[in-house]
Write a protein that holds these residues in place. Structure first.
Motif, mmCIF file in Angstrom:
data_model
loop_
_atom_site.group_PDB
_atom_site.id
_atom_site.type_symbol
_atom_site.label_atom_id
_atom_site.label_comp_id
_atom_site.label_asym_id
_atom_site.label_seq_id
_atom_site.Cartn_x
_atom_site.Cartn_y
_atom_site.Cartn_z
ATOM 1 N N ALA A 191 -0.438 25.075 -40.495
ATOM 2 C CA ALA A 191 -0.563 24.417 -39.190
ATOM 3 C C ALA A 191 -2.011 24.304 -38.747
ATOM 4 C CB ALA A 191 0.246 25.170 -38.136
ATOM 5 N N LEU A 192 -2.887 25.196 -39.243
ATOM 6 C CA LEU A 192 -4.301 25.125 -38.877
ATOM 7 C C LEU A 192 -5.025 23.979 -39.569
ATOM 8 C CD1 LEU A 192 -5.871 28.710 -38.718
ATOM 9 C CD2 LEU A 192 -4.942 27.325 -36.871
ATOM 10 N N LEU A 193 -4.461 23.484 -40.657
ATOM 11 C CA LEU A 193 -5.131 22.418 -41.397
ATOM 12 C C LEU A 193 -5.123 21.120 -40.600
ATOM 13 C CD1 LEU A 193 -3.549 22.923 -44.943
ATOM 14 C CD2 LEU A 193 -5.670 23.916 -44.046
ATOM 15 N N PRO A 194 -6.228 20.381 -40.610
ATOM 16 C CA PRO A 194 -6.189 19.026 -40.027
ATOM 17 C C PRO A 194 -5.086 18.217 -40.710
ATOM 18 C CG PRO A 194 -8.459 19.690 -40.479
ATOM 19 C CD PRO A 194 -7.573 20.739 -41.101
ATOM 20 N N ASP A 195 -4.445 17.335 -39.963
ATOM 21 C CA ASP A 195 -3.290 16.596 -40.485
ATOM 22 C C ASP A 195 -3.599 15.880 -41.791
ATOM 23 O OD1 ASP A 195 -1.756 17.433 -38.375
ATOM 24 O OD2 ASP A 195 -2.020 15.593 -37.201
ATOM 25 N N LYS A 196 -4.765 15.274 -41.886
ATOM 26 C CA LYS A 196 -5.058 14.496 -43.088
ATOM 27 C C LYS A 196 -5.234 15.403 -44.310
ATOM 28 C CE LYS A 196 -10.110 13.996 -42.469
ATOM 29 N NZ LYS A 196 -11.198 12.990 -42.317
ATOM 30 N N VAL A 197 -5.696 16.626 -44.097
ATOM 31 C CA VAL A 197 -5.819 17.563 -45.215
ATOM 32 C C VAL A 197 -4.438 18.022 -45.659
ATOM 33 C CG1 VAL A 197 -6.718 19.790 -45.964
ATOM 34 C CG2 VAL A 197 -8.103 18.323 -44.481
ATOM 35 N N ARG A 198 -3.578 18.331 -44.698
ATOM 36 C CA ARG A 198 -2.210 18.735 -45.053
ATOM 37 C C ARG A 198 -1.513 17.615 -45.817
ATOM 38 N NH1 ARG A 198 2.724 21.019 -41.140
ATOM 39 N NH2 ARG A 198 4.319 20.892 -42.778
ATOM 40 N N ASP A 199 -1.687 16.386 -45.364
ATOM 41 C CA ASP A 199 -1.073 15.256 -46.067
ATOM 42 C C ASP A 199 -1.624 15.119 -47.479
ATOM 43 O OD1 ASP A 199 0.422 14.704 -43.830
ATOM 44 O OD2 ASP A 199 -0.884 13.090 -43.110
ATOM 45 N N ARG A 200 -2.938 15.270 -47.617
ATOM 46 C CA ARG A 200 -3.554 15.129 -48.935
ATOM 47 C C ARG A 200 -3.062 16.225 -49.896
ATOM 48 N NH1 ARG A 200 -8.235 12.598 -50.753
ATOM 49 N NH2 ARG A 200 -7.552 10.976 -49.307
ATOM 50 N N LEU A 201 -2.834 17.424 -49.380
ATOM 51 C CA LEU A 201 -2.358 18.524 -50.213
ATOM 52 C C LEU A 201 -0.849 18.484 -50.439
ATOM 53 C CD1 LEU A 201 -4.488 21.520 -48.861
ATOM 54 C CD2 LEU A 201 -4.861 20.142 -50.908
ATOM 55 N N GLU A 202 -0.190 17.532 -49.797
ATOM 56 C CA GLU A 202 1.251 17.325 -49.948
ATOM 57 C C GLU A 202 2.050 18.568 -49.552
ATOM 58 O OE1 GLU A 202 1.846 15.949 -53.960
ATOM 59 O OE2 GLU A 202 0.781 14.057 -53.609
ATOM 60 N N LEU A 203 1.648 19.149 -48.427
ATOM 61 C CA LEU A 203 2.366 20.305 -47.884
ATOM 62 C C LEU A 203 3.376 19.776 -46.876
ATOM 63 C CD1 LEU A 203 -0.683 22.724 -47.487
ATOM 64 C CD2 LEU A 203 1.071 22.732 -49.281
ATOM 65 N N GLY A 204 4.616 19.658 -47.313
ATOM 66 C CA GLY A 204 5.643 18.963 -46.554
ATOM 67 C C GLY A 204 6.258 19.764 -45.416
ATOM 68 N N ARG A 205 7.400 19.275 -44.951
ATOM 69 C CA ARG A 205 8.031 19.832 -43.757
ATOM 70 C C ARG A 205 8.544 21.251 -43.966
ATOM 71 N NH1 ARG A 205 11.889 15.925 -40.491
ATOM 72 N NH2 ARG A 205 11.558 17.715 -39.093
ATOM 73 N N GLU A 206 8.696 21.663 -45.205
ATOM 74 C CA GLU A 206 9.137 23.043 -45.437
ATOM 75 C C GLU A 206 8.103 24.055 -44.936
ATOM 76 O OE1 GLU A 206 7.260 21.719 -49.423
ATOM 77 O OE2 GLU A 206 8.326 20.847 -47.701
ATOM 78 N N TYR A 207 6.891 23.565 -44.670
ATOM 79 C CA TYR A 207 5.841 24.437 -44.141
ATOM 80 C C TYR A 207 5.631 24.263 -42.634
ATOM 81 C CZ TYR A 207 4.630 25.195 -49.042
ATOM 82 O OH TYR A 207 4.657 25.531 -50.370
ATOM 83 N N ASP A 208 6.526 23.544 -41.980
ATOM 84 C CA ASP A 208 6.397 23.364 -40.532
ATOM 85 C C ASP A 208 6.555 24.704 -39.816
ATOM 86 O OD1 ASP A 208 6.022 20.685 -40.850
ATOM 87 O OD2 ASP A 208 7.970 20.076 -40.034
ATOM 88 N N LEU A 209 5.693 24.946 -38.854
ATOM 89 C CA LEU A 209 5.757 26.163 -38.053
ATOM 90 C C LEU A 209 6.879 26.038 -37.027
ATOM 91 C CD1 LEU A 209 4.140 28.857 -37.597
ATOM 92 C CD2 LEU A 209 2.964 27.644 -35.759
ATOM 93 N N THR A 210 7.798 26.985 -37.025
ATOM 94 C CA THR A 210 8.910 26.932 -36.090
ATOM 95 C C THR A 210 8.551 27.631 -34.783
ATOM 96 O OG1 THR A 210 9.897 29.023 -36.792
ATOM 97 C CG2 THR A 210 10.492 27.055 -38.058
ATOM 98 N N THR A 211 9.364 27.382 -33.762
ATOM 99 C CA THR A 211 9.173 28.064 -32.484
ATOM 100 C C THR A 211 9.285 29.578 -32.660
ATOM 101 O OG1 THR A 211 10.081 26.156 -31.301
ATOM 102 C CG2 THR A 211 10.024 28.259 -30.119
ATOM 103 N N ARG A 212 10.220 30.003 -33.498
ATOM 104 C CA ARG A 212 10.385 31.440 -33.770
ATOM 105 C C ARG A 212 9.148 32.001 -34.469
ATOM 106 N NH1 ARG A 212 12.778 34.361 -38.123
ATOM 107 N NH2 ARG A 212 13.647 36.373 -37.448
#
Length: 303
Positions: free
Chosen positions: A223-244
């Motif tokens: 979640a700390l990664l800038p969006d474009k870096v996360r997209d480039r690294l292909e870190l998908g929704r399985e790494y989404d930070l949940t409310t919990r």
């Protein structure tokens, strides 16, 4: 065990009175004492570094990371803590040892590009990812920092980064994003990134800590990664930070911020400097009041 047999050994209590490279009134002392900011920020920094094939190849091919990722991470953490809290002479010794090891690291990426660990551009980026990662993790998951505090954090860490050979230390957040934009065209996805996150989220680093907290920490680092870096690294929704996840990390960060840990580096370093061991856990206002009452400006003279 002597310093020669264990080059990463740090005696934070001695020599009594010897100043650290970073003064105790610095935001650095507050940020680096909190394991949540160190954990999230450290993992985010590695993800940002592994995005560049030169750093990824250097770490994976020339260190113990593949065989002992936890031990390698702990040694890196020890060097980081020594730079902030250790006696200045000890910090210089450890950083010098790290530099000598890095001087031996060179090679080619799978794409055929030559690299050296002591390349100034790579040194700048590694220091930038760590500095920004720890700061931003503390800001988001532990306690917000003012613009003045963020500027002081960067300023106070410059002497440490210079010892590592950094030529362009961060002085503000804009410096980090400017450096990121220059390097971004080099970034690429790689299976090693997923392997690294799997190790972190497995809980191997601290088996006594509940596994859900490890998984939350891994997702928070993404979640700390800038969006474009996360997209480039292909870190998908399985790494989404949940409310919990967020609530769990905030609670852990809150507790770590308020419960002093005796015999930890910040506690022992404060004692070495003639300050209460709990100094790093006090509010900035109370720190300033204490230093004023003692007639100090943040660090006593070296004995």
């Amino acid at each position: 065990m002597s310093a020669t047999s264990d080059p990463y050994r740090v005696d934070y209590l001695h020599p009594a009175g010897e100043a650290s490279l970073v003064p105790p009134a610095s935001p650095q002392w507050r940020v680096f004492k909190n394991p949540i900011s160190l954990g999230i920020g450290g993992v985010a920094a590695v993800l940002l570094e592994f995005a560049d094939a030169r750093i990824r190849s250097g770490v994976w091919d020339h260190s113990t990371y593949k065989a002992d990722p936890i031990g390698r991470s702990r040694r890196t953490g020890t060097a980081a803590l020594a730079g902030v809290y250790g006696p200045a002479s000890t910090a210089r010794r450890i950083i010098g040892g790290v530099n000598r090891m890095h001087a031996k690291v060179s090679g080619e990426t799978p794409g055929g590009e030559a690299y050296r660990a002591l390349d100034p551009g790579l040194l700048d980026w590694v220091a930038a990812t760590a500095g920004y990662g720890f700061l931003e993790a503390y800001h988001r998951f532990v306690m917000p920092l003012t613009g003045r505090e963020r500027a002081a954090y960067y300023r106070d860490h410059e002497p440490v980064t210079r010892l590592y050979g950094v030529q362009n230390p961060l002085r503000c957040d804009a410096d980090f994003f400017s450096m990121l934009d220059r390097l971004y065209p080099r970034f690429e996805p790689h299976p090693i990134v997923g392997e690294f996150l799997a190790i972190i989220m497995s809980g191997q680093a601290a088996p006594s800590v509940p596994r859900p907290l490890h998984r939350a920490l891994g997702r928070a680092s993404v979640a700390l990664l800038p969006d474009k870096v996360r997209d480039r690294l292909e870190l998908g929704r399985e790494y989404d930070l949940t409310t919990r996840d967020h609530a769990m990390l905030r609670a852990a960060g809150w507790l770590a911020e308020r419960i002093p840990v005796r015999d930890s580096p910040p506690w022992q370093s404060a004692v070495r400097l003639g300050l209460p061991g709990s100094f790093a856990w006090r509010s900035p206002r109370k720190q300033r009041q204490l230093l004023a009452a003692l007639g100090r400006e943040g660090v006593p003279a070296t004995s």
